[in-house]
Design a protein around this motif. Structure first.
Motif, PDB file in Angstrom:
ATOM      1  N   ARG A 243       7.456  -6.533   2.885  1.00 48.03           N
ATOM      2  CA  ARG A 243       6.741  -5.426   2.347  1.00 48.03           C
ATOM      3  C   ARG A 243       6.790  -4.450   3.781  1.00 48.03           C
ATOM      4  O   ARG A 243       5.684  -3.577   4.044  1.00 48.03           O
ATOM      5  N   LEU A 244       7.857  -4.403   4.596  1.00 53.03           N
ATOM      6  CA  LEU A 244       7.854  -3.561   5.865  1.00 53.03           C
ATOM      7  C   LEU A 244       7.967  -2.153   5.503  1.00 53.03           C
ATOM      8  O   LEU A 244       7.389  -1.284   6.090  1.00 53.03           O
TER       9      LEU A 244
ATOM     10  N   ASP B 183      -6.943   2.910  16.576  1.00 60.91           N
ATOM     11  CA  ASP B 183      -5.904   3.672  15.923  1.00 60.91           C
ATOM     12  C   ASP B 183      -4.808   2.896  15.096  1.00 60.91           C
ATOM     13  O   ASP B 183      -3.998   3.701  14.348  1.00 60.91           O
ATOM     14  N   SER B 184      -4.636   1.651  15.872  1.00 62.23           N
ATOM     15  CA  SER B 184      -3.458   1.065  15.102  1.00 62.23           C
ATOM     16  C   SER B 184      -3.944   0.277  13.784  1.00 62.23           C
ATOM     17  O   SER B 184      -2.918  -0.211  12.803  1.00 62.23           O
ATOM     18  N   TRP B 185      -5.075   0.262  13.431  1.00 58.28           N
ATOM     19  CA  TRP B 185      -5.582  -0.321  12.409  1.00 58.28           C
ATOM     20  C   TRP B 185      -5.252   0.507  10.851  1.00 58.28           C
ATOM     21  O   TRP B 185      -5.527   1.559  11.238  1.00 58.28           O
ATOM     22  N   SER B 186      -4.929  -0.550  10.004  1.00 59.45           N
ATOM     23  CA  SER B 186      -4.423   0.194   8.907  1.00 59.45           C
ATOM     24  C   SER B 186      -5.351   0.546   8.023  1.00 59.45           C
ATOM     25  O   SER B 186      -6.638  -0.231   8.235  1.00 59.45           O
TER      26      SER B 186
ATOM     27  N   VAL C 215       4.608  -0.954   4.763  1.00 59.40           N
ATOM     28  CA  VAL C 215       3.825  -1.134   6.103  1.00 59.40           C
ATOM     29  C   VAL C 215       4.230   0.272   6.449  1.00 59.40           C
ATOM     30  O   VAL C 215       3.493   0.989   7.256  1.00 59.40           O
TER      31      VAL C 215
ATOM     32  N   ASP D 198      -6.076  -0.614   5.249  1.00 51.77           N
ATOM     33  CA  ASP D 198      -6.475  -1.937   4.654  1.00 51.77           C
ATOM     34  C   ASP D 198      -7.378  -2.827   5.529  1.00 51.77           C
ATOM     35  O   ASP D 198      -8.382  -3.320   5.029  1.00 51.77           O
TER      36      ASP D 198
ATOM     37  N   GLY E  27      -2.146  -2.616  18.458  1.00 51.69           N
ATOM     38  CA  GLY E  27      -1.269  -2.656  17.429  1.00 51.69           C
ATOM     39  C   GLY E  27      -0.194  -3.385  17.474  1.00 51.69           C
ATOM     40  O   GLY E  27       0.550  -3.959  16.574  1.00 51.69           O
TER      41      GLY E  27
ATOM     42  N   SER F 154      -3.428 -13.180   1.820  1.00 48.48           N
ATOM     43  CA  SER F 154      -3.335 -11.632   1.932  1.00 48.48           C
ATOM     44  C   SER F 154      -4.562 -11.002   1.585  1.00 48.48           C
ATOM     45  O   SER F 154      -5.445 -11.607   0.871  1.00 48.48           O
TER      46      SER F 154
ATOM     47  N   GLY G  54       0.911  -7.569  14.968  1.00 51.14           N
ATOM     48  CA  GLY G  54       2.025  -6.434  15.330  1.00 51.14           C
ATOM     49  C   GLY G  54       3.205  -6.735  15.430  1.00 51.14           C
ATOM     50  O   GLY G  54       3.656  -7.940  15.137  1.00 51.14           O
TER      51      GLY G  54
ATOM     52  N   ARG H 212       3.495   4.646  14.017  1.00 54.28           N
ATOM     53  CA  ARG H 212       2.753   4.935  15.133  1.00 54.28           C
ATOM     54  C   ARG H 212       3.120   4.038  16.232  1.00 54.28           C
ATOM     55  O   ARG H 212       3.095   4.146  17.622  1.00 54.28           O
ATOM     56  N   ILE H 213       3.392   2.500  15.866  1.00 51.52           N
ATOM     57  CA  ILE H 213       3.779   1.437  17.058  1.00 51.52           C
ATOM     58  C   ILE H 213       5.087   2.161  17.580  1.00 51.52           C
ATOM     59  O   ILE H 213       5.110   1.715  18.828  1.00 51.52           O
TER      60      ILE H 213
ATOM     61  N   THR I 292      -1.559 -13.511  -2.249  1.00 47.51           N
ATOM     62  CA  THR I 292      -0.597 -14.424  -1.626  1.00 47.51           C
ATOM     63  C   THR I 292      -1.249 -15.444  -0.764  1.00 47.51           C
ATOM     64  O   THR I 292      -1.943 -14.922   0.396  1.00 47.51           O
TER      65      THR I 292
ATOM     66  N   PRO J  99       3.941 -10.382   6.577  1.00 53.43           N
ATOM     67  CA  PRO J  99       4.783  -9.330   6.907  1.00 53.43           C
ATOM     68  C   PRO J  99       4.186  -8.695   8.023  1.00 53.43           C
ATOM     69  O   PRO J  99       3.072  -8.539   8.068  1.00 53.43           O
ATOM     70  N   LEU J 100       4.972  -8.243   9.060  1.00 56.61           N
ATOM     71  CA  LEU J 100       4.217  -7.612  10.174  1.00 56.61           C
ATOM     72  C   LEU J 100       3.485  -6.329   9.731  1.00 56.61           C
ATOM     73  O   LEU J 100       4.056  -5.552   8.710  1.00 56.61           O
ATOM     74  N   GLY J 101       2.330  -5.964  10.230  1.00 58.71           N
ATOM     75  CA  GLY J 101       1.513  -4.732   9.776  1.00 58.71           C
ATOM     76  C   GLY J 101       0.552  -5.086   8.684  1.00 58.71           C
ATOM     77  O   GLY J 101      -0.073  -4.271   8.281  1.00 58.71           O
ATOM     78  N   SER J 102       0.810  -6.092   7.801  1.00 60.18           N
ATOM     79  CA  SER J 102       0.070  -6.454   6.958  1.00 60.18           C
ATOM     80  C   SER J 102      -1.136  -6.837   7.312  1.00 60.18           C
ATOM     81  O   SER J 102      -1.501  -7.006   8.399  1.00 60.18           O
TER      82      SER J 102
ATOM     83  N   VAL K 101       1.896   2.633   9.871  1.00 61.24           N
ATOM     84  CA  VAL K 101       1.565   1.512  11.060  1.00 61.24           C
ATOM     85  C   VAL K 101       2.568   1.364  12.102  1.00 61.24           C
ATOM     86  O   VAL K 101       2.526   1.421  13.190  1.00 61.24           O
TER      87      VAL K 101
ATOM     88  N   ARG L 160       2.609   3.449   5.331  1.00 59.64           N
ATOM     89  CA  ARG L 160       1.352   3.632   5.834  1.00 59.64           C
ATOM     90  C   ARG L 160       1.046   3.998   7.142  1.00 59.64           C
ATOM     91  O   ARG L 160       0.003   4.078   7.686  1.00 59.64           O
TER      92      ARG L 160
END
Lengths: 233, 233
Positions: free
Chosen positions: B21-22, A53-56, B25, A58, A114, A212, A137, B33-34, A217, A185-188, B30, B28
């Motif tokens: 890009r937080l 469930d934590s997967w974005s 993020v 992207d 996540g 990225s 994460g 949820r976390i 990037t 970036p966290l979560g990217s 992410v 989205r």
């Protein structure tokens, strides 16, 4: 270095090793105290390299793209666990791993989905490439909002080392050289690419980079040199 | 790279940044949820760089030795938290950190004492040295019974980067080059040494190594190059 590797192989095959100081550590009570932590076999044997469930979106998009490429067999998804299995088969031979009691594989040490290293690796044997989809994460933070340089080094070491492992066999990282270009970036979602460059005797040379998911990037470039452990103890 | 650093400094001072890009993020879902994970402020503000029950006699012995050296002020123990404080003072100026909600500092992301990175850093400003006492827990496993190369890279990045930070100011790691000499047994105690080598313009050069507490085993050697972020946004 060579001696260290040989001793590690001894560990791999359950033979006692003078250098493996785990027994000494245990006798000091460190591991005994640690082993009191509750430990679920179920969570240890769950394949973590599958969507959760934590997967974005992207991350899911990239995962589906690579899974599509596994259909003809050119790419293969690699399962991943919180602890290495007790037995592994490599080159047709079976090895028994002697691990610390209740230990965890570093890259899977954070339980909650996540928060830590969310990743899945895909191997292309013919192209000698290993690609890792990685979503860092919020427990991997270094600079505000970005992944710690140490977590970036860890995913690079795992990907380059993993590639060398699947291409050349039992190896140990001898050198890791990272050029950090842009913080992650966290979560990217990023793609960690590794490729077997060449093998010279016992040395396995790897190259890699992190980009990225949109390819725009360049986050890091890396080279790795591993030592191929030839001898069977 | 320079652009990245400048943008990070913007993050440090709470100014919005195109590269950070937080927000994207978060949009989205992410991070949202976390952020549902329970989070204790008390655990976040507890100084982790003090002895706990998981520390081995070797770790305590080294800690007491360095604490003794702090008496005359030549060495200073650095506190360490699971999350960076919201405000930090550097060079007499106060900075506000804009961090991801409920994030954790990577090196302190494993809650249970003794399982992850147990470490404490000591700074010698006059000698431009930072020494880190490090006891890797069983959740940092890579090769059977030994620390993962990525965890070794992480403690080196933190120690070399920390030294550059305290010597030169706000920096970002640009390069980290590690020669792994001998794997680090889980639960053992090692000394991670770093020293400011030289400063050339905006570049800060560091050297470092990891030795066993008894000095007999060289586990790794490293060099680091950081970029000193001069400009105040």
């Amino acid at each position: 270095m060579l001696r260290s590797c040989t001793q590690l192989v001894k560990g791999l095959t359950c033979r006692p090793s003078a250098r493996c100081r785990l027994d000494a550590v245990r006798s000091r009570g460190v591991v005994d105290r640690i082993s009191l932590v509750p430990f679920s076999n179920a969570s240890v044997t769950t394949d973590c390299a599958l969507p959760n469930d934590s997967w974005s979106p992207d991350m899911l998009e990239q995962f589906n793209k690579f899974m599509e490429m596994t259909r003809d067999g050119t790419w293969k998804r690699l399962p991943s666990y919180r602890k290495f299995m007790e037995k592994v088969t490599l080159g047709g031979k079976e090895y028994v791993l002697k691990r610390a009691p209740n230990s965890r594989f570093f890259m899977r040490s954070i339980d909650k989905e996540g928060l830590g290293f969310e990743y899945v690796m895909f191997l292309n044997q013919a192209q000698k490439r290993l690609v890792c989809l990685f979503q860092p994460g919020i427990y991997l933070e270094g600079p505000p909002g970005f992944a710690h340089g140490g977590s970036t080094a860890a995913i690079l070491d795992s990907t380059l080392g993993g590639c060398a492992f699947y291409m050349a066999g039992r190896i140990m990282t001898g050198n890791l050289n990272i050029n950090y270009k842009s913080p992650i970036p966290l979560g990217s979602v990023v793609l960690v690419e590794s490729k077997l460059d060449r093998v010279e005797g016992r040395k396995v040379f790897m190259t890699g980079h992190i980009r990225s998911a949109d390819g725009q990037t360049l986050h890091a470039e890396a080279t790795g040199k591993s030592l191929f452990v030839l001898s069977q103890p």
